[in-house]
Design an enzyme around this catalytic site. Structure first.
Site, PDB file in Angstrom:
ATOM      1  N   GLU A  40       0.275  -3.512 -16.196  1.00 10.70           N
ATOM      2  CA  GLU A  40       0.428  -3.243 -14.762  1.00 10.70           C
ATOM      3  C   GLU A  40       1.883  -2.822 -14.494  1.00 10.70           C
ATOM      4  O   GLU A  40       2.808  -3.348 -15.119  1.00 10.70           O
ATOM      5  CB  GLU A  40       0.108  -4.526 -13.974  1.00 10.70           C
ATOM      6  CG  GLU A  40       0.096  -4.336 -12.468  1.00 10.70           C
ATOM      7  CD  GLU A  40      -0.234  -5.620 -11.703  1.00 10.70           C
ATOM      8  OE1 GLU A  40       0.066  -6.719 -12.187  1.00 10.70           O
ATOM      9  OE2 GLU A  40      -0.806  -5.502 -10.601  1.00 10.70           O
ATOM     10  N   LYS A 113      -6.901  -1.533  -8.054  1.00 11.39           N
ATOM     11  CA  LYS A 113      -6.897  -3.011  -7.986  1.00 11.39           C
ATOM     12  C   LYS A 113      -7.495  -3.493  -6.663  1.00 11.39           C
ATOM     13  O   LYS A 113      -7.076  -3.049  -5.586  1.00 11.39           O
ATOM     14  CB  LYS A 113      -5.451  -3.493  -8.127  1.00 11.39           C
ATOM     15  CG  LYS A 113      -5.272  -5.004  -8.178  1.00 11.39           C
ATOM     16  CD  LYS A 113      -3.781  -5.367  -8.359  1.00 11.39           C
ATOM     17  CE  LYS A 113      -3.566  -6.851  -8.593  1.00 11.39           C
ATOM     18  NZ  LYS A 113      -2.133  -7.184  -8.782  1.00 11.39           N
ATOM     19  N   CYS A 157      -4.832  -7.464 -13.505  1.00  9.50           N
ATOM     20  CA  CYS A 157      -4.025  -8.658 -13.232  1.00  9.50           C
ATOM     21  C   CYS A 157      -4.767  -9.742 -12.425  1.00  9.50           C
ATOM     22  O   CYS A 157      -5.635 -10.406 -12.956  1.00  9.50           O
ATOM     23  CB  CYS A 157      -2.717  -8.236 -12.570  1.00  9.50           C
ATOM     24  SG  CYS A 157      -1.420  -9.497 -12.640  1.00  9.50           S
TER      25      CYS A 157
HETATM   26  O1  LIG Z   1       5.902  -7.900  -8.729  1.00 13.73           O
HETATM   27  C1  LIG Z   1       6.220  -8.482  -9.784  1.00 13.73           C
HETATM   28  O2  LIG Z   1       7.380  -8.839 -10.028  1.00 13.73           O
HETATM   29  C2  LIG Z   1       5.204  -8.738 -10.829  1.00 13.73           C
HETATM   30  N1  LIG Z   1       3.844  -8.931 -10.349  1.00 13.73           N
HETATM   31  C3  LIG Z   1       2.983  -7.929 -10.100  1.00 13.73           C
HETATM   32  O3  LIG Z   1       3.323  -6.805 -10.214  1.00 13.73           O
HETATM   33  C4  LIG Z   1       1.551  -8.276  -9.723  1.00 13.73           C
HETATM   34  C5  LIG Z   1       1.423  -8.155  -8.249  1.00 13.73           C
HETATM   35  S1  LIG Z   1       2.554  -9.178  -7.327  1.00 13.73           S
HETATM   36  N2  LIG Z   1       1.255  -9.566 -10.238  1.00 13.73           N
HETATM   37  C6  LIG Z   1       0.109 -10.212 -10.153  1.00 13.73           C
HETATM   38  O4  LIG Z   1      -0.921  -9.775  -9.644  1.00 13.73           O
HETATM   39  C7  LIG Z   1       0.238 -11.595 -10.789  1.00 13.73           C
HETATM   40  C8  LIG Z   1      -1.018 -12.412 -10.837  1.00 13.73           C
HETATM   41  C9  LIG Z   1      -0.683 -13.773 -11.322  1.00 13.73           C
HETATM   42  O5  LIG Z   1       0.384 -14.055 -11.824  1.00 13.73           O
HETATM   43  C10 LIG Z   1      -1.696 -14.847 -11.191  1.00 13.73           C
HETATM   44  O6  LIG Z   1      -2.898 -14.538 -10.973  1.00 13.73           O
HETATM   45  O7  LIG Z   1      -1.303 -16.008 -11.269  1.00 13.73           O
END
Ligand SMILES: O=C(O)CNC(=O)[C@H](CS)NC(=O)CCC(=O)C(=O)O
Length: 278
Positions: A40, A113, A157
């Site tokens: 991602e 997503k 994710c």
């Molecule tokens: O923005 C960032 O720094 C990194 N994260 C992402 O890019 C994405 C969207 S905020 N992460 C997730 O969806 C984490 C899911 C997850 O960790 C869970 O399901 O617990």
């Protein structure tokens, strides 16, 4: 070793990320990969969520999408590009699009997503995400695509916490489930392996889950531990916390025998929670 998951520490420089992705894809190909999955946000992880708007692309073209198509052709490799930020008309948001390129560089599928990470991380010391502020949720339409390594179901994710999506993918014949991710360290330690293995076992599918790792320009860390899981739930190949490539083969006859000898999928009784249009 036909399947590859690519682990990266993406930064806020699209060119640098694409060069890193290219080097790792080349490495995967040299080790025999015919099908590789990028994490991602592989092309961009900014300081603030809205920074991605500036590098978002129109559907079908732009530096990210053009480079992916060229790499697929050059390396004779199927590439699943974790997520690419695609502009939403008339909105200050993007779609987090998982784009599939065949080995001729033709984009043959796209999944946006669905489940957005609007979460205050439990015991996360104030770590907070509002993904829906910069990302629009995709249509409630599971996407599967036929590839030389099998029928592939797409997800991204946080989707991994919603098993009904994978049930819908399996109902459409998926044999391999893709979970490109950028998991937080806290939730990753608690749930990453567990969720990937659960999705593999309950659906008798291979799971390919490449993640982000390390510390990004926002100051946030990601969990890494990219994995390939076989349909009995065994992790066949796993990364640590550094960028790199993990590889595995799909044994299609093992999977077919498993599905026949342990017919849990044939024993399903209930409908999924998705609307009947799906
Ligand atoms: O923005 C960032 O720094 C990194 N994260 C992402 O890019 C994405 C969207 S905020 N992460 C997730 O969806 C984490 C899911 C997850 O960790 C869970 O399901 O617990």
């Amino acid at each position: 070793m036909s399947l590859a998951a690519i682990q990266m520490t993406s930064v806020d420089d699209v060119g640098a990320n694409l060069d890193m992705a290219a080097a790792l894809l080349r490495d995967a190909t040299a080790q025999g990969a015919r099908f590789a999955v990028l994490p991602e946000n592989f092309a961009f992880m900014g300081r603030r969520d809205r920074d991605k708007l500036a590098i978002a692309e129109v559907d079908g073209h732009g530096p990210i999408q053009d480079r992916l198509a060229a790499l697929a052709r050059e390396l004779d490799l199927w590439i699943i590009a974790g997520t690419v930020p695609i502009r939403v008309d008339g909105e200050e948001r993007v779609w987090a699009a998982c784009c599939v390129y065949d080995s001729d560089g033709v984009r043959v599928a796209r999944y946006d997503k669905i489940h957005l990470y609007d979460i205050d991380v439990p015991n996360g010391g104030g770590e907070r995400y509002r993904e829906s502020a910069s990302i629009a949720p995709g249509a409630l339409q599971p996407v599967v695509v036929d590839t030389p390594v099998g029928r592939v179901g797409l997800s991204v994710c946080y989707d991994v916490r919603f098993p009904e999506l994978y049930r819908a993918l399996v109902a459409d014949g998926a044999e391999i489930l893709i979970v490109p991710a950028a998991f937080t360290v806290k939730t990753g330690e608690a749930h990453w392996d567990l969720l990937l293995r659960a999705r593999a076992v309950e659906n008798l599918c291979y799971v390919i889950a490449p993640g982000q790792c390390g510390v990004h320009p926002s100051g946030r860390g990601t969990y890494g531990h990219s994995a390939i899981v076989e349909p009995w739930g065994r992790i066949v190949s796993q990364a640590g916390t550094e960028p790199g490539v993990v590889l595995a083969d799909r044994d299609a006859s093992h999977q077919a025998e498993l599905r026949q000898g342990f017919p849990a999928l044939a024993h399903r009784r209930l409908q999924t929670a998705y609307p009947p249009s799906i």
